[in-house]
Design an enzyme around this catalytic site. Structure first.
Site, short mmCIF file in Angstrom:
data_model
loop_
_atom_site.label_atom_id
_atom_site.label_comp_id
_atom_site.label_asym_id
_atom_site.label_seq_id
_atom_site.Cartn_x
_atom_site.Cartn_y
_atom_site.Cartn_z
N ASP A 158 0.86 -1.34 0.23
CA ASP A 158 -0.41 -0.04 -0.18
C ASP A 158 0.83 1.30 0.20
OD1 ASP A 158 0.67 -0.93 2.46
OD2 ASP A 158 -0.76 0.22 3.56
N GLU B 194 -0.94 -2.18 5.27
CA GLU B 194 0.25 -2.04 6.46
C GLU B 194 -0.04 -0.59 7.06
OE1 GLU B 194 2.95 -1.26 8.90
OE2 GLU B 194 3.06 -0.17 7.15
NI NI Z 1 6.30 1.37 5.41
#
Ligand code: NI
Length: 405
Positions: free
Chosen positions: A91, A149
């Site tokens: 991401d 994340e």
């Molecule tokens: Ni990172």
């Protein structure tokens, strides 16, 4: 770039050559991902791209795990054995890129400013190179491309819930993160607690509003909030052992809307960063106690809401030693550094609650880069020479891990 090595063995040279052979392709993948970043939990096109590339190199990726997550299983040609997992996050962030690179983000306000594009490229490169090693491996390699994340609840927790660590049962898991303050060709490792648990809190103070000219008839929420912020500083300085790292930051105060009105409510927002679960629980408990105590003293009340973040990231000693040795094989002992503990957070910590493993640092700065813009900044410019370094490290690690009894 050249990979340095102490005593260059045939094996070392082979990993370096294999990594070099996939570098151009992996770098092209990275540039595509960099140009088309997507936010956490919105990585639809990113996921489709990764799956398509994996199919092109002969894999059958499992998609839709924990959202846009992807899993690949490589079965070693010499039969079943231990299972090692390698993970990349995919991401990007809401940042307007200012690098001026030819492959800079084509999406307004979005940027791969944490290097997850590079992590993905390293894992894709590893996937491709592993096809060459496959006939001589005993055991399984699981490759995990993980969404989300950067945002709660953390894509790692969602992929674990969807069973990513089973079928086959993963014995240990490894990951890495680029570090723009470390030179390309170097890596960092460390065992024990290495990254913090980040918890967020909203503390609402309830007083009694009134006219600014008559404070004696009110319970002034602004005044009480100031006392609470001051008193909270005592949690770190007077309650916690100085050898236990803690950060307690109040990042915002909202209250009132006019010069001559005393507000009846104030809202404080803050973050708590800790490196162990007992300290984490102690700090959160003390925030409540201090807020309650100060409020009682002034006739107010407090409501505390805590949003628990990722766990403390704890690298296991055995797997960290293995990872460090695998990196030294391809980079040379002199290029292995200690991974300094950080108050930053990383959802890889969820995997490490389930399985032993290690999360390391990958040097990503060109030696001549003096600016070394940090992660999460609009001018972050990682040196792509780190991609084959990461691939060579993973190849070395896979071989060492699967060889262990
Ligand atoms: Ni990172």
């Amino acid at each position: 770039m050249t990979l340095q090595s102490g005593g260059l063995t045939i094996e070392t040279a082979r990993f370096q050559e294999l990594a070099a052979s996939v570098a151009e392709w992996a770098t092209a993948c990275r540039r595509h991902l960099h140009a088309y970043p997507e936010l956490s939990y919105q990585e639809r096109e990113t996921s489709e791209f990764i799956a398509a590339e994996l199919r092109k190199i002969g894999y059958q990726p499992q998609t839709g795990i924990g959202g846009f997550g992807i899993k690949v299983v490589l079965q070693g040609g010499k039969g079943p054995g231990r299972t090692i997992a390698l993970r990349a996050d995919i991401d990007a962030l809401p940042i307007q890129e200012q690098t001026g690179l030819p492959f800079a983000s084509r999406k307004e306000g979005l940027m791969h400013a944490c290097g997850h594009d590079v992590h993905t490229a390293v894992l894709l490169g590893t996937a491709r190179a592993l096809r060459e090693l496959q006939p001589e491996l005993t055991g399984q390699v699981v490759l995990i491309f993980q969404p989300g994340e950067e945002s709660a609840p953390g894509g790692a927790s969602l992929m674990i819930k969807d069973g990513v660590l089973e079928n086959p049962h993963v014995d240990a898991i490894f990951g890495l993160h680029v570090l723009p303050s470390l030179t390309v060709g170097q890596m960092g490792f460390g065992d024990g607690p290495r990254m913090a648990a980040p918890d967020e809190f909203d503390l609402t103070i309830h007083g009694k509003g009134g006219h600014g000219a008559h404070p004696y008839a009110t319970v002034d929420a602004v005044y009480v909030a100031c006392q609470v912020v001051n008193a909270l500083q005592s949690v770190v300085s007077r309650n916690i052992n100085p050898f236990d790292p803690v950060v307690l930051t109040v990042g915002s105060i909202h209250s009132g809307n006019k010069h001559n009105i005393i507000p009846g409510e104030a809202v404080l927002q803050g973050t708590v960063r800790t490196m162990s679960q007992p300290v984490r629980e102690q700090v959160l408990r003390r925030i409540q106690e201090v807020a309650d105590g100060v409020c009682v003293a002034h006739g107010a009340t407090a409501t505390l809401e805590v949003r628990t973040g990722y766990p403390v990231l704890v690298n296991s000693p055995g797997e960290t030693a293995l990872a460090r040795a695998a990196a030294a094989t391809v980079l040379g002992e002199g290029n292995i550094t200690d991974m300094a503990p950080s108050m930053g957070a990383e959802d890889f910590a969820f995997y490490l609650q389930e399985r032993p493993g290690s999360f390391g640092r990958l040097g990503a700065a060109a030696p001549e880069d003096r600016e070394r813009a940090g992660l999460h900044t609009p001018r972050l410019n990682l040196d792509e020479g780190c991609i084959p370094v990461g691939v060579a490290y993973y190849l070395s690690l896979v071989q060492d891990f699967l060889r262990c009894p």
